[in-house]
Scaffold this motif. Structure first.
Motif, PDB file in Angstrom:
ATOM      1  N   LYS A 384     -10.109  15.156  15.867  1.00 34.86           N
ATOM      2  CA  LYS A 384     -10.795  14.648  17.068  1.00 34.86           C
ATOM      3  C   LYS A 384      -9.848  13.782  17.883  1.00 34.86           C
ATOM      4  CE  LYS A 384     -15.304  14.535  14.716  1.00 34.86           C
ATOM      5  NZ  LYS A 384     -14.760  14.818  13.372  1.00 34.86           N
ATOM      6  N   GLU A 385      -9.065  12.939  17.217  1.00 30.57           N
ATOM      7  CA  GLU A 385      -8.128  12.084  17.929  1.00 30.57           C
ATOM      8  C   GLU A 385      -7.010  12.904  18.573  1.00 30.57           C
ATOM      9  OE1 GLU A 385      -6.711   9.057  15.315  1.00 30.57           O
ATOM     10  OE2 GLU A 385      -8.639   8.019  15.182  1.00 30.57           O
ATOM     11  N   VAL A 386      -6.585  13.979  17.905  1.00 26.22           N
ATOM     12  CA  VAL A 386      -5.550  14.839  18.477  1.00 26.22           C
ATOM     13  C   VAL A 386      -6.074  15.536  19.736  1.00 26.22           C
ATOM     14  CG1 VAL A 386      -4.108  16.874  18.087  1.00 26.22           C
ATOM     15  CG2 VAL A 386      -4.425  15.205  16.253  1.00 26.22           C
ATOM     16  N   ALA A 387      -7.307  16.031  19.672  1.00 29.91           N
ATOM     17  CA  ALA A 387      -7.900  16.692  20.839  1.00 29.91           C
ATOM     18  C   ALA A 387      -8.033  15.718  22.008  1.00 29.91           C
ATOM     19  CB  ALA A 387      -9.264  17.269  20.465  1.00 29.91           C
ATOM     20  N   GLN A 388      -8.409  14.470  21.709  1.00 33.39           N
ATOM     21  CA  GLN A 388      -8.534  13.454  22.758  1.00 33.39           C
ATOM     22  C   GLN A 388      -7.177  13.101  23.340  1.00 33.39           C
ATOM     23  OE1 GLN A 388     -11.462  12.234  24.030  1.00 33.39           O
ATOM     24  NE2 GLN A 388     -10.097  11.351  25.581  1.00 33.39           N
ATOM     25  N   LEU A 389      -6.140  13.095  22.491  1.00 27.31           N
ATOM     26  CA  LEU A 389      -4.793  12.804  22.974  1.00 27.31           C
ATOM     27  C   LEU A 389      -4.359  13.820  24.021  1.00 27.31           C
ATOM     28  CD1 LEU A 389      -2.007  11.416  22.876  1.00 27.31           C
ATOM     29  CD2 LEU A 389      -1.434  12.897  20.930  1.00 27.31           C
ATOM     30  N   VAL A 390      -4.630  15.094  23.781  1.00 24.52           N
ATOM     31  CA  VAL A 390      -4.244  16.125  24.757  1.00 24.52           C
ATOM     32  C   VAL A 390      -4.934  15.875  26.088  1.00 24.52           C
ATOM     33  CG1 VAL A 390      -4.242  18.599  25.249  1.00 24.52           C
ATOM     34  CG2 VAL A 390      -3.836  17.803  22.914  1.00 24.52           C
ATOM     35  N   LYS A 391      -6.205  15.476  26.042  1.00 18.21           N
ATOM     36  CA  LYS A 391      -6.940  15.172  27.285  1.00 18.21           C
ATOM     37  C   LYS A 391      -6.334  13.958  27.987  1.00 18.21           C
ATOM     38  CE  LYS A 391     -11.338  17.012  25.535  1.00 18.21           C
ATOM     39  NZ  LYS A 391     -12.733  16.671  25.121  1.00 18.21           N
ATOM     40  N   MET A 393      -3.287  12.794  27.751  1.00 18.19           N
ATOM     41  CA  MET A 393      -1.962  13.119  28.297  1.00 18.19           C
ATOM     42  C   MET A 393      -2.094  13.810  29.644  1.00 18.19           C
ATOM     43  SD  MET A 393      -0.136  14.457  24.790  1.00 18.19           S
ATOM     44  CE  MET A 393       1.235  15.265  25.637  1.00 18.19           C
ATOM     45  N   ASN A 394      -3.002  14.759  29.732  1.00 17.87           N
ATOM     46  CA  ASN A 394      -3.164  15.513  30.975  1.00 17.87           C
ATOM     47  C   ASN A 394      -3.836  14.678  32.062  1.00 17.87           C
ATOM     48  OD1 ASN A 394      -2.371  18.571  30.858  1.00 17.87           O
ATOM     49  ND2 ASN A 394      -3.167  18.070  28.823  1.00 17.87           N
ATOM     50  N   ALA A 395      -4.513  13.598  31.650  1.00 14.87           N
ATOM     51  CA  ALA A 395      -5.127  12.688  32.622  1.00 14.87           C
ATOM     52  C   ALA A 395      -4.150  11.604  33.058  1.00 14.87           C
ATOM     53  CB  ALA A 395      -6.384  12.061  32.022  1.00 14.87           C
ATOM     54  N   GLY A 396      -2.949  11.621  32.524  1.00 13.44           N
ATOM     55  CA  GLY A 396      -1.939  10.636  32.894  1.00 13.44           C
ATOM     56  C   GLY A 396      -2.151   9.274  32.272  1.00 13.44           C
ATOM     57  N   LEU A 397      -2.884   9.196  31.161  1.00 11.11           N
ATOM     58  CA  LEU A 397      -3.197   7.908  30.540  1.00 11.11           C
ATOM     59  C   LEU A 397      -2.173   7.481  29.496  1.00 11.11           C
ATOM     60  CD1 LEU A 397      -7.063   8.377  30.020  1.00 11.11           C
ATOM     61  CD2 LEU A 397      -5.870   7.262  31.934  1.00 11.11           C
ATOM     62  N   GLY A 421       0.776  18.392  29.360  1.00  6.77           N
ATOM     63  CA  GLY A 421       0.568  16.955  29.242  1.00  6.77           C
ATOM     64  C   GLY A 421       1.867  16.188  29.090  1.00  6.77           C
ATOM     65  N   LEU A 422       2.849  16.803  28.425  1.00 11.62           N
ATOM     66  CA  LEU A 422       4.141  16.141  28.251  1.00 11.62           C
ATOM     67  C   LEU A 422       4.787  15.825  29.602  1.00 11.62           C
ATOM     68  CD1 LEU A 422       5.832  18.038  25.253  1.00 11.62           C
ATOM     69  CD2 LEU A 422       5.149  15.638  25.313  1.00 11.62           C
ATOM     70  N   LYS A 423       4.549  16.670  30.585  1.00 10.73           N
ATOM     71  CA  LYS A 423       5.137  16.452  31.908  1.00 10.73           C
ATOM     72  C   LYS A 423       4.574  15.198  32.570  1.00 10.73           C
ATOM     73  CE  LYS A 423       5.676  21.453  32.633  1.00 10.73           C
ATOM     74  NZ  LYS A 423       5.238  22.624  33.455  1.00 10.73           N
TER      75      LYS A 423
END
Length: 1016
Positions: A384-391, A393-397, A421-423
């Protein structure tokens, strides 16, 4: 009077003006010694104040040898010791205790080194060691010498210094306005956890997320819900009389593996008893292949089956639907309940409710094999934490992302989203062994050391603390993740000092030196743990599970490749899968019934190689095209299987870029998906090393019986000895001898015992043999031509009927040649495995026959018999006639069709200087045109004899080992001296279950087997 004759060796010497003769006479070394090649360029040396002699004093022979790859043979260059290290004796192996903890495999091991080079992994058999090195662990030593490892840190894909890396990361940490995330695999490291806690205290915006490529989230969540801690319950299958597994391949990689040793103890019949194993699963797994009773079911039906077992064991009456195997499930549940405290149930279902029922059932049984009070920490990922991390990252947080031991661009189903998200992350860094799919996209690729170059600690389970120590200096300019943390925290202490201080409360009275020497310390955990959860609610939720539309895809880790982090390891790529016997590939496994419905075909071509259809797999929006299809006997109808770990491209040699990426279908981290399968055009070429699919009634190869017959009948019934005719009288074949035998009672007489009951087919022995004996890798094309070079193979046999006994009955019942019961058509039917066949594994190597057929036909006496029972090969005498291979009934000899060493056509580890560092200097690297085979590791037996001689004592009764027996944690393989009546092998030789392969031929092998007994 002295002679004045002039002697000369060459006509050139008669030429008085020859510059060549003068040069040869005045120069000891004709060519200049290329010291600059390893000491640096001439300009650097001229400006240095350090002499070459001082430099050699500092680095010693091993580091210089690393640069020169001096392990290759024949030796081309040599550098002597200036001051020889005390701990290194040339020609004598040193062993170091350490711990493998790569996020997927966790095990205590010993590392064999020669002249400072790690060359082999051994099991640590000290009492309480968590041993059980699998094929991947044994092969991990080769990954140390991977020429494609990241050799120095990079910033924006350009080589950089560590000071620049640390400065850039520290600047990002101090200026961070968003999240700081540490993303790591499961390290189970107390010192690293302490260090990360200090890091989070220094940087309040920081968080630590643990990510496992193949997660155990459901089991972790269930244990946390029931017992209050995020961990995995542990099991000891040696304490169970009845074992029921629902979708858990506990002889494979379930919960980190390592269960085969205790399991095997109960599988060998003693005093008329052995454990009973019932496996309910979709894919044919190692556990299912070893089970007494295997029930193939879809995952949806497995959930219903688990509820039925829960009802019977606990006395509850949760309403649940029917399955296609209700009668067998009810019988299994009743046997489990009757076993009481001697029963145990495990499950690999990715469902929290299913895992809760496992706790409820074992608690109701009072299972002795169930140990929740001493949980395992080898999995800790939080999906769950990994899935939230991807979100985020893509939100620029996310401002700063630092990764270690993970490759999410490859292993995440939404890896493309992670890459995007890495970008948007201000600074991303990856500590990695290779510039993999993720590291190639980060701002900083931080070169990490191999575990054999690293310090560390591991708590694999509660009360068990292990140490990882380096066995060689870092080969490249690498740095540990923990060293980075210390630098960013402004600490000047090394990680070694930090680790030593942090371990003080975990050593249980051992000194630091003793802890490092042993590799671990174990503390006894007393007490018990009681689960508390809504079990009836979990059962009701599980009972309402519905099968998704279409076929079920069951994703799994393959025995050889695991999660794929060693994809550039040629030993593992060429390792044949224990079940399918296919190497160099992953593929979708499908039942024969579903294959016929889909039009999928497998066929053998003229040279015996296997070809198969391609399919396209669709899971939601994810599509995998051109996936090879393999028709797998025992695959549950309505399901297909696909292995993780393949389909990688980055930092891999071209030969290793094989297979498809199953992680793309690993949606929501669930290993079961609804899939659409569609056949496509084209035909795939498999590298399959075993074409035989049945025993075909040849009871003198594999012998098996049931526990009932074993207990009630005489040995000559279930282990019938072959007979031959002498003077028209039937006599036992073993009593007939056409050779003149010599007295074998003098000196050592080596034998190898293989118990078919305890052999799980894991293949650790295959890789251990590879490492010990410098066995070459030949590649997929050569494997397809039946030219694989494995000295040890593990044959896998299926039954054509439901049991091997039914096979024999069918064969014995043939009448005539033609008709429904004729032998011509009947043997053809025996070629087709049953839908749910019995399986048996049989390791086969050179049988070291006392009356060897190969020895009689060799025209140059290259193969001959030794006094100690070993069949020798003199490679220098072999001229490659291959008469011996033709005359060998066991087909265990391998012919070197090519020069595999330093040959660009075989671009594996033997083709580069770094890779050749793994070679064992005690074993010759064979050249083209010779026969090679198992030698019963003569270098190991002679080393044991010489060691005992040096110490002025007799060899201990069980001191002799060979590579395969040392690697076998199940105890199936036992090696020793038959003339020492106190040895284990001598006792096994006298067992009623003992038999030889093809005994009627009169070859009198020094390898013997034990009849397989099934508790049906």
């Amino acid at each position: 009077m002295a002679s004045n004759k002039k002697y000369w060796k060459s006509v050139e010497e008669l030429n008085e003006n020859s510059s060549i003769v003068e040069r040869l006479g005045n120069n000891e070394f004709v060519e200049e010694i290329p010291t600059e090649d390893f000491l640096g360029d001439k300009n650097t040396l001229s400006s240095s104040s350090t002499s070459r002699r001082d430099f050699l004093k500092y680095v010693g022979f091993s580091t210089a040898a690393a640069s020169l790859a001096a392990c290759e043979g024949p030796v081309k260059k040599s550098i002597p010791y200036v001051f020889q290290p005390e701990e290194i004796v040339p020609g004598v192996a040193d062993f170091y205790a350490t711990t493998v903890a790569d996020g997927f495999d966790f095990v205590n091991v010993l590392i064999k080194t020669r002249e400072g080079r790690p060359i082999k992994v051994e099991n640590n058999f000290m009492e309480n060691a968590l041993t059980g090195a699998n094929a991947r662990v044994h092969a991990s030593v080769l990954s140390l010498y991977d020429s494609l490892r990241l050799k120095q840190p990079k910033i924006d894909n350009k080589a950089a210094s560590w000071s620049d890396v640390d400065q850039k990361i520290k600047a990002s940490l101090t200026s961070a306005t968003g999240q700081i995330v540490l993303l790591t695999n499961t390290m189970a490291s107390p010192s690293t956890d302490k260090l990360i806690a200090e890091f989070k205290a220094t940087y309040p915006a920081a968080k630590h997320i643990v990510y496992d490529a193949i997660g155990s989230d459901a089991a972790l969540d269930a244990y946390e819900q029931a017992y209050g801690e995020r961990a995995l319950a542990d099991y000891n299958f040696g304490k169970a009389d009845v074992i029921v597994s629902v979708g858990a391949d506990f002889l494979g990689d379930w919960q980190g593996g390592g269960y085969d040793s205790e399991y095997a103890k109960g599988r060998v019949p003693k005093n008329g008893k052995m454990s009973k194993h019932i496996q309910i699963e979709a894919n044919m797994s190692l556990s299912g292949a070893n089970a007494d009773k295997r029930i193939p079911l879809t995952v949806a039906e497995q959930k219903l089956a688990l509820v039925k077992i829960y009802n019977i064991v606990t006395g509850n009456a949760v309403s649940v639907g029917n399955t296609v195997a209700d009668a067998e499930i009810i019988k299994a549940a009743q046997q489990l309940k009757a076993a009481g405290t001697n029963g145990v149930l495990v499950s690999g279902l990715d469902d929290v409710n299913a895992q809760l029922l496992v706790f409820a059932i074992n608690q109701a049984l009072g299972s002795q094999a169930f140990n929740p009070a001493q949980p395992k920490y080898v999995r800790g990922g939080n999906n769950k934490e990994v899935a939230q991390l991807v979100k985020d990252m893509n939100a620029g947080l996310v401002h700063t992302l630092i990764m270690s031991g993970v490759n999410p661009v490859y292993t995440l189903a939404n890896g493309d989203a992670f890459a995007e998200g890495l970008k948007k992350v201000k600074l991303s860094a990856a500590f990695t062994l290779r510039e993999d799919e993720t590291a190639s996209l980060t701002n900083i690729a931080a070169a990490a050391p191999h575990y054999l170059e690293s310090w560390g600690d591991v708590q694999m389970k509660k009360g068990h603390y292990s140490i990882t120590q380096p066995t060689i200096r870092p080969l490249f300019n690498t740095k540990q993740f923990q060293e980075g943390l210390l630098t960013w925290l402004g600490k000047t202490a090394s990680y070694y000092d930090y680790l030593k201080a942090a371990s003080s409360g975990l050593t249980n009275g051992k000194t630091w030196n003793q802890l490092v020497h042993d590799g671990f310390v174990a503390t006894e955990i007393t007490g018990s743990a009681t689960a508390s959860a809504d079990f009836n609610g979990a059962a009701s939720a599980l009972a309402s599970s519905k099968k998704a539309a279409g076929l079920e895809l069951v994703l799994y880790p393959k025995t050889g490749m695991g999660d794929g982090q060693q994809a550039n390891n040629p030993w593992l790529q060429e390792f044949p899968d224990p079940i399918t016997r296919v190497s160099w590939d992953n593929y979708v496994t499908v039942s024969k019934a579903d294959a016929e419905a889909l039009g999928i075909e497998n066929r053998n071509v003229a040279n015996g190689a296997l070809n198969g259809s391609y399919v396209t797999l669709k899971v939601g929006d994810a599509v995998l095209e051109n996936v090879p299809a393999f028709i797998q006997p025992g695959q549950a109808k309505g399901t297909v299987g696909l292995a993780f770990g393949y389909g990688r491209k980055s930092a891999l040699k071209e030969e290793m870029q094989v297979g498809v990426n199953a992680y793309k279908l690993y949606k929501d981290f669930n290993n079961t998906q609804s899939v659409t399968v569609e056949k496509t055009s084209g035909e795939h070429e498999f590298a399959c090393v075993q074409l035989q699919r049945t025993l075909m009634g040849r009871g003198d190869i594999v012998k098996d019986t049931t526990l009932e017959i074993f207990n009630t009948q005489k040995a000559n019934v279930w282990n019938e000895k072959p007979h031959v005719s002498i003077d028209h009288q039937a006599v036992e074949a073993s009593t007939v001898d056409i050779w003149e035998s010599f007295d074998r009672s003098v000196g050592h007489h080596f034998n190898l015992s293989i118990d078919l009951n305890s052999c799980t087919g894991c293949g650790a022995c295959v890789i251990a043999c590879h490492a010990e004996n410098n066995v070459p890798v030949v590649g997929k094309d050569e494997v397809r031509r039946s030219r694989d070079m494995h000295w040890l193979r593990i044959d896998r046999y299926y039954s054509s009927e439901d049991t091997f006994a039914a096979d024999v009955d069918k064969k014995e019942g043939f009448s005539g040649l033609f008709g429904d019961n004729g032998s011509l058509g009947g043997f053809g039917e025996l070629e087709h495995p049953a839908d749910n066949p019995q399986v048996v594994f049989q390791p086969v190597m050179c049988q070291h026959c006392n009356h060897a057929p190969c020895e009689t036909v060799c025209p140059v006496a290259a193969t001959s018999h030794g006094r100690q029972g070993q069949n020798h090969m003199a490679y220098n005498r072999c001229v490659g006639t291959r008469y011996c291979a033709n005359n060998c009934p066991y087909k265990v000899r391998r012919f070197n069709w090519f020069l595999y060493n330093q040959n660009d056509a075989f671009d594996y580890h033997m083709n580069d200087d770094l890779g050749r560092m793994v070679l064992n200097p005690d074993v010759n690297v064979r050249s083209r045109g010779v026969m090679e085979k198992c030698s019963l590791c003569i270098q190991m037996t002679q080393a044991t004899i010489l060691n005992a001689k040096r110490e002025g004592r007799a060899v201990n009764s069980n001191e002799f080992e060979v590579a395969c027996s040392a690697a076998c944690t199940s105890g199936s393989m036992v090696f020793g001296d038959l003339n020492n009546k106190e040895s284990e092998v001598a006792k096994l030789y006298d067992d009623d279950r003992r038999y030889h392969l093809l005994e009627h031929l009169g070859t009198k092998p020094n390898v013997f087997y034990h009849v397989k007994v099934r508790n049906v």
